[in-house]
Enzyme design. Sequence first.
Site, PDB file in Angstrom:
ATOM      1  CG  ASP A  59      -0.655   4.122   5.268  1.00  0.00           C
ATOM      2  OD1 ASP A  59       0.288   4.581   5.954  1.00  0.00           O
ATOM      3  OD2 ASP A  59      -1.838   4.182   5.626  1.00  0.00           O
ATOM      4  CB  CYS A  83      -5.812  -0.329   4.612  1.00  0.00           C
ATOM      5  SG  CYS A  83      -5.509   0.275   2.930  1.00  0.00           S
ATOM      6  CG  HIS A 106      -1.704  -0.972   5.926  1.00  0.00           C
ATOM      7  ND1 HIS A 106      -2.236   0.036   6.701  1.00  0.00           N
ATOM      8  CD2 HIS A 106      -1.830  -0.560   4.651  1.00  0.00           C
ATOM      9  CE1 HIS A 106      -2.639   1.012   5.906  1.00  0.00           C
ATOM     10  NE2 HIS A 106      -2.403   0.679   4.665  1.00  0.00           N
ATOM     11  CB  CYS A 144      -0.901   0.015   1.232  1.00  0.00           C
ATOM     12  SG  CYS A 144      -2.051   1.424   1.239  1.00  0.00           S
ATOM     13  NE  ARG A 155      -0.602   5.143   8.688  1.00  0.00           N
ATOM     14  CZ  ARG A 155      -1.898   5.075   8.992  1.00  0.00           C
ATOM     15  NH1 ARG A 155      -2.302   5.292  10.229  1.00  0.00           N
ATOM     16  NH2 ARG A 155      -2.796   4.781   8.073  1.00  0.00           N
TER      17      ARG A 155
HETATM   18 ZN   LIG Z   1      -3.419   1.343   2.998  1.00  0.00          ZN
END
Ligand SMILES: [Zn+2]
Length: 211
Positions: free
Chosen positions: A44, A101, A98, A42, A46
């Site tokens: 993202d 999400c 994750h 992803c 993080r």
């Molecule tokens: Zn995500």
Amino acid sequence: MHSYEKLLQENKDWAAGKVKEDPEFFKRLSLLQTPEFLWIGCSDSRVPANEITGTQPGEIFVHRNIANLVIHTDVNLLSVLEFAVAHLQVKHVIVCGHYGCGGIKAAMSNRDYKQVLNMWLRYIKDVYRHNREELNNIANEELRADRLTELNVIEQVQRLAKTSIIQKAWKERSGPDLHGWVYGLKDGLINPVYEMKANTKIDELYEYEDI
Ligand SMILES: [Zn+2]
């Protein structure tokens, strides 16, 4: 100092630190790219692939998009997949979602995210629809999103196996193995939820016999 200037300064410090540790580090890396893994994760911020797996530059070939989707008309993803599998000959392809999400949560809502994002998120809605009975039985919304995250990763791994890229590699070199993982933002741990070893039998509808 602007925030982006800090990045450039940090980069100088990082490069200097690497050379101090190992004077040949960049010379070696620049001449050789032989990663064993392709990571489809992803976007993202993080979930940085190298950091959470304790790997170094050169060890993981990475593709990231919102909610780590494998879409059969996505030329970007397919180019990365073909290069990693056919040319770099990676041994493992990892789809890593994750928990928590935002893409998964957005797909579970009825909010209009406008044309482009709606189009992207509909692929996750399809995963929900295919698993509606199981998901609707989970009363807690967070746990339901967690399970959809797992089911989404499983679906993406199965989609990889449907590509002629993977099927050709399986026929020619019995690899790569495919893995579906979910990373926990709250504890930093990866939960392996699914695996398709090379040459796993797939739905014959998707098999290419003359590959
Ligand atoms: Zn995500």
